[in-house]
Design an enzyme around this catalytic site. Structure first.
Site, PDB file in Angstrom:
ATOM      1  N   SER A  83     -12.327  10.589  -0.208  1.00  0.00           N
ATOM      2  CA  SER A  83     -12.402  11.772   0.671  1.00  0.00           C
ATOM      3  C   SER A  83     -12.591  13.058  -0.133  1.00  0.00           C
ATOM      4  O   SER A  83     -13.433  13.904   0.224  1.00  0.00           O
ATOM      5  CB  SER A  83     -11.183  11.859   1.585  1.00  0.00           C
ATOM      6  OG  SER A  83      -9.991  11.674   0.867  1.00  0.00           O
ATOM      7  N   HIS A  96      -9.448   3.063   2.298  1.00  0.00           N
ATOM      8  CA  HIS A  96      -8.860   4.371   1.939  1.00  0.00           C
ATOM      9  C   HIS A  96      -7.789   4.703   2.989  1.00  0.00           C
ATOM     10  O   HIS A  96      -6.824   3.963   3.141  1.00  0.00           O
ATOM     11  CB  HIS A  96     -10.017   5.390   1.882  1.00  0.00           C
ATOM     12  CG  HIS A  96      -9.695   6.713   1.264  1.00  0.00           C
ATOM     13  ND1 HIS A  96      -8.544   6.978   0.558  1.00  0.00           N
ATOM     14  CD2 HIS A  96     -10.398   7.890   1.249  1.00  0.00           C
ATOM     15  CE1 HIS A  96      -8.563   8.244   0.132  1.00  0.00           C
ATOM     16  NE2 HIS A  96      -9.676   8.817   0.552  1.00  0.00           N
ATOM     17  N   HIS A 141      -4.367  -0.336  -5.886  1.00  0.00           N
ATOM     18  CA  HIS A 141      -4.887   1.030  -6.010  1.00  0.00           C
ATOM     19  C   HIS A 141      -5.959   1.066  -7.088  1.00  0.00           C
ATOM     20  O   HIS A 141      -5.888   0.309  -8.058  1.00  0.00           O
ATOM     21  CB  HIS A 141      -3.766   2.018  -6.381  1.00  0.00           C
ATOM     22  CG  HIS A 141      -4.120   3.428  -6.032  1.00  0.00           C
ATOM     23  ND1 HIS A 141      -4.774   4.254  -6.912  1.00  0.00           N
ATOM     24  CD2 HIS A 141      -3.945   4.132  -4.892  1.00  0.00           C
ATOM     25  CE1 HIS A 141      -4.974   5.418  -6.320  1.00  0.00           C
ATOM     26  NE2 HIS A 141      -4.476   5.383  -5.096  1.00  0.00           N
ATOM     27  N   ARG A 191       4.818   8.034  -3.944  1.00  0.00           N
ATOM     28  CA  ARG A 191       4.833   8.481  -2.549  1.00  0.00           C
ATOM     29  C   ARG A 191       5.397   7.365  -1.657  1.00  0.00           C
ATOM     30  O   ARG A 191       6.084   7.621  -0.684  1.00  0.00           O
ATOM     31  CB  ARG A 191       3.414   8.883  -2.112  1.00  0.00           C
ATOM     32  CG  ARG A 191       2.819   9.995  -2.981  1.00  0.00           C
ATOM     33  CD  ARG A 191       1.349  10.200  -2.703  1.00  0.00           C
ATOM     34  NE  ARG A 191       0.570   8.997  -2.965  1.00  0.00           N
ATOM     35  CZ  ARG A 191      -0.691   8.803  -2.610  1.00  0.00           C
ATOM     36  NH1 ARG A 191      -1.329   9.758  -1.959  1.00  0.00           N
ATOM     37  NH2 ARG A 191      -1.334   7.693  -2.898  1.00  0.00           N
ATOM     38  N   ASP A 241       0.299   4.001   1.680  1.00  0.00           N
ATOM     39  CA  ASP A 241       0.090   3.539   3.050  1.00  0.00           C
ATOM     40  C   ASP A 241       1.016   2.398   3.463  1.00  0.00           C
ATOM     41  O   ASP A 241       1.064   2.029   4.636  1.00  0.00           O
ATOM     42  CB  ASP A 241      -1.369   3.082   3.236  1.00  0.00           C
ATOM     43  CG  ASP A 241      -2.330   4.257   3.093  1.00  0.00           C
ATOM     44  OD1 ASP A 241      -1.965   5.358   3.525  1.00  0.00           O
ATOM     45  OD2 ASP A 241      -3.427   4.059   2.542  1.00  0.00           O
TER      46      ASP A 241
HETATM   47  N1  CMX Z   1      -5.106  -7.491  -1.379  1.00  0.00           N
HETATM   48  C1  CMX Z   1      -5.994  -8.445  -1.749  1.00  0.00           C
HETATM   49  N2  CMX Z   1      -6.910  -8.286  -2.709  1.00  0.00           N
HETATM   50  C2  CMX Z   1      -6.895  -7.117  -3.361  1.00  0.00           C
HETATM   51  C3  CMX Z   1      -5.980  -6.088  -3.077  1.00  0.00           C
HETATM   52  C4  CMX Z   1      -5.059  -6.314  -2.023  1.00  0.00           C
HETATM   53  N3  CMX Z   1      -4.191  -5.398  -1.640  1.00  0.00           N
HETATM   54  N4  CMX Z   1      -6.208  -5.055  -3.901  1.00  0.00           N
HETATM   55  C5  CMX Z   1      -7.240  -5.401  -4.678  1.00  0.00           C
HETATM   56  N5  CMX Z   1      -7.661  -6.653  -4.352  1.00  0.00           N
HETATM   57  C6  CMX Z   1      -8.813  -7.389  -4.867  1.00  0.00           C
HETATM   58  C7  CMX Z   1     -10.070  -6.566  -4.633  1.00  0.00           C
HETATM   59  O1  CMX Z   1     -10.540  -6.715  -3.298  1.00  0.00           O
HETATM   60  C8  CMX Z   1     -11.005  -7.105  -5.684  1.00  0.00           C
HETATM   61  O2  CMX Z   1     -11.488  -8.344  -5.219  1.00  0.00           O
HETATM   62  P1  CMX Z   1     -13.027  -8.781  -5.512  1.00  0.00           P
HETATM   63  O3  CMX Z   1     -13.104  -8.889  -7.003  1.00  0.00           O
HETATM   64  O4  CMX Z   1     -13.158 -10.074  -4.787  1.00  0.00           O
HETATM   65  O5  CMX Z   1     -13.891  -7.682  -4.966  1.00  0.00           O
HETATM   66  C9  CMX Z   1     -10.044  -7.385  -6.834  1.00  0.00           C
HETATM   67  O6  CMX Z   1      -8.718  -7.498  -6.266  1.00  0.00           O
HETATM   68  C10 CMX Z   1     -10.032  -6.297  -7.890  1.00  0.00           C
HETATM   69  O7  CMX Z   1      -9.800  -5.051  -7.240  1.00  0.00           O
HETATM   70  P2  CMX Z   1      -9.022  -3.860  -7.981  1.00  0.00           P
HETATM   71  O8  CMX Z   1      -9.847  -3.444  -9.145  1.00  0.00           O
HETATM   72  O9  CMX Z   1      -7.605  -4.225  -8.219  1.00  0.00           O
HETATM   73  O10 CMX Z   1      -9.005  -2.770  -6.830  1.00  0.00           O
HETATM   74  P3  CMX Z   1     -10.121  -1.694  -6.505  1.00  0.00           P
HETATM   75  O11 CMX Z   1      -9.953  -0.544  -7.424  1.00  0.00           O
HETATM   76  O12 CMX Z   1     -11.465  -2.318  -6.395  1.00  0.00           O
HETATM   77  O13 CMX Z   1      -9.709  -1.285  -5.015  1.00  0.00           O
HETATM   78  C11 CMX Z   1      -8.197  -0.689  -3.319  1.00  0.00           C
HETATM   79  C12 CMX Z   1      -8.568  -0.484  -4.779  1.00  0.00           C
HETATM   80  C13 CMX Z   1      -7.094   0.305  -2.925  1.00  0.00           C
HETATM   81  C14 CMX Z   1      -9.408  -0.446  -2.439  1.00  0.00           C
HETATM   82  C15 CMX Z   1      -7.683  -2.148  -3.136  1.00  0.00           C
HETATM   83  O14 CMX Z   1      -6.507  -2.337  -3.909  1.00  0.00           O
HETATM   84  C16 CMX Z   1      -7.413  -2.519  -1.698  1.00  0.00           C
HETATM   85  O15 CMX Z   1      -8.343  -2.924  -0.989  1.00  0.00           O
HETATM   86  N6  CMX Z   1      -6.125  -2.393  -1.235  1.00  0.00           N
HETATM   87  C17 CMX Z   1      -5.783  -2.637   0.156  1.00  0.00           C
HETATM   88  C18 CMX Z   1      -6.218  -1.457   1.008  1.00  0.00           C
HETATM   89  C19 CMX Z   1      -5.347  -0.235   0.754  1.00  0.00           C
HETATM   90  O16 CMX Z   1      -4.132  -0.321   0.715  1.00  0.00           O
HETATM   91  N7  CMX Z   1      -5.999   0.937   0.607  1.00  0.00           N
HETATM   92  C20 CMX Z   1      -5.293   2.219   0.498  1.00  0.00           C
HETATM   93  C21 CMX Z   1      -5.385   2.837  -0.881  1.00  0.00           C
HETATM   94  C22 CMX Z   1      -4.730   4.188  -0.897  1.00  0.00           C
HETATM   95  C23 CMX Z   1      -5.599   5.199  -0.208  1.00  0.00           C
HETATM   96  O17 CMX Z   1      -6.670   5.543  -0.741  1.00  0.00           O
HETATM   97  O18 CMX Z   1      -5.245   5.625   0.877  1.00  0.00           O
END
Ligand code: CMX
Length: 427
Positions: free
Chosen positions: A233, A263, A310, A319, A365
């Site tokens: 964002s 996000h 994250h 947080r 979150d």
């Molecule tokens: N559950 C399952 N799998 C997850 C995961 C979770 N909570 N977090 C990461 N992974 C997976 C990713 O999808 C990725 O899988 P692929 O290789 O198959 O694509 C792998 O682990 C590596 O990802 P990463 O490098 O650890 O995480 P990213 O930096 O790519 O993504 C984030 C970060 C937040 C998008 C991811 O951890 C996620 O999807 N979390 C759940 C959604 C969430 O809580 N989002 C809120 C974040 C805070 C905010 O911005 O508001």
């Protein structure tokens, strides 16, 4: 706006001259290297922009102007905005001015309500918020100043005016969206005798017998206010603003990124998952094994565990800790909060065993929704709007500072797939 403008005028002069000097003397100095992994992986971690409002370190989490967020949980949101913009807390007269600036435009013009009322009944609350912000673009003082040929070095002052216009109205708009979208009755008009957070809580119209909900809302606004400049964002808003688009265009664009499930929408998804568990287990808190099984089912179906992981953090998000502590003090006996608490014990173990996520710990979150739910805000589609209202402070502060510093238009280089394959010797 005299006091904050005077304070920021010095900051603006320094930022602009230092940026010019650095750009001139160090045009070719390297500040990092980029790997193919970063190019292919969402520009992750590439040091590519300046953000003075806050920092996020992998092993600690958010600091606002170098103050750890856990030291700011009792601060007033208005003070946080001042801190984000200037790097210091307001004195008494600055605080009085701030109160005025946050309340003087809190009544929203009728055309905004007309637009919202004309939207389809099933519009997502984030679409309504983003639209309401965008439609107010016609009132941008920044655009008016630009159109009348105001010098580039002065434009930040009009960006600051827009920031107060946005901030003083956004709580009224968000509260009205809540009431309108979820049939809560008439809109509640803003009051000028309340602080920003208390007024927002008041306009939402939920019962608050012991002021704990108001306390939660103030803390919520503070905790979500900013998270550096590289998140979807903030980065989006910065990019749009770099084209000299005004705050209404830029912030609305940022909100559209916040609305994504990876996000800001994760808080909605997180509570949805918790409520499903609550229903499935008949209102009881599932056992460790039952919870682990449910999480594996989610992971095996290719979904993520919302509220965990994250892009930057590698520890529990402070947080989350603040919300978790608040929950333990105020909602300890609640079954929904109990599931959130239990997830915190189990999810990191499951994610570690799963072996994919680089960070197995909860982010902001994971707990926020359960607290809003506890205080009667059951409509979790609204939660990302709460996030957006808070984030208006950080994004507005970042964009005012970027204008003050004279940051030029953003333009990274795009590579073709053939081009990167060649660089990697894959042809
Ligand atoms: N559950 C399952 N799998 C997850 C995961 C979770 N909570 N977090 C990461 N992974 C997976 C990713 O999808 C990725 O899988 P692929 O290789 O198959 O694509 C792998 O682990 C590596 O990802 P990463 O490098 O650890 O995480 P990213 O930096 O790519 O993504 C984030 C970060 C937040 C998008 C991811 O951890 C996620 O999807 N979390 C759940 C959604 C969430 O809580 N989002 C809120 C974040 C805070 C905010 O911005 O508001």
């Amino acid at each position: 706006m005299k006091l904050i403008t005077a304070k920021m005028a010095d900051i603006a002069d320094t930022l602009r001259s230092e940026r010019k000097q650095m750009a001139k003397q160090h045009e070719e100095t390297k500040v990092g290297e980029i790997t193919a992994g970063q190019v292919l992986g969402g520009i992750r971690g590439v040091p590519a922009l300046i953000c003075d409002t806050s920092t996020v370190n992998a092993d600690e989490g958010l600091r606002i102007r170098n103050i750890p967020i856990l030291e700011l949980t009792k601060a007033q949101p208005e003070d946080i905005f001042f801190l984000l913009c200037t790097g210091s807390f307001p004195n008494d007269s600055e605080r009085t001015e701030l109160h005025e600036l946050f309340t003087q435009n809190s009544s929203v013009p009728y055309y905004v309500w007309n637009v919202l009322e004309a939207m389809p009944r099933d519009s997502h609350p984030m679409v309504m918020l983003s639209t309401a912000i965008l439609v107010m673009e016609r009132e941008s003082r920044f655009r008016a100043a630009y159109d009348t040929g105001k010098g580039k070095d002065k434009l930040w002052q009009f960006m600051l005016e827009d920031a107060f216009l946005l901030l003083s109205r956004i709580t009224t708009i968000a509260a009205a969206i809540y009431r309108m979208r979820f049939d809560k009755g008439e809109r509640i008009a803003p009051r000028t005798d309340l602080d920003w957070g208390a007024n927002f809580a008041y306009m939402l119209g939920l019962p608050d017998n012991n002021s704990r909900f108001t306390e939660l809302i103030r803390m919520y606004l503070v905790l979500h206010s900013d998270h550096e400049g590289g998140n979807v964002s903030a980065f989006t808003a910065n990019t749009v603003s770099s084209a000299l688009s005004d705050l209404f265009y830029s912030f609305s664009a940022g909100l559209n990124g916040l609305a994504g499930p990876l996000h800001g929408l994760a808080n909605q998804e997180c509570l949805s998952f918790v409520l499903e568990l609550h229903e499935k287990f008949g209102g009881k808190i599932p056992s460790d094994d039952e919870l682990a099984k449910e999480m594996w089912a989610l992971l095996n179906s290719g979904q993520v565990i919302p509220g965990y992981g994250h892009a930057v953090l590698r520890v529990t998000d402070p947080r989350f800790t603040a919300f978790h502590n608040f929950g333990k003090q105020n909602c300890g006996d609640d079954a929904i909060f109990g599931i959130v608490d239990k997830l915190f014990q189990i999810a990191p173990k499951v994610l570690t065993e799963h072996g994919k996520a680089k960070n197995v710990w909860p982010n902001v979150d994971a707990a926020s929704g359960s607290l809003l739910y506890y205080y009667g805000m059951k409509e979790f589609e609204f939660y990302t709007v709460m996030f957006g209202v808070s984030r208006a402070m950080g994004i507005a502060a970042q964009l005012v500072l970027a204008r003050a510093a004279g940051v030029p238009i953003t333009r990274p280089k795009g590579l073709t797939s053939a081009g990167i394959k060649k660089m990697l010797g894959m042809n």
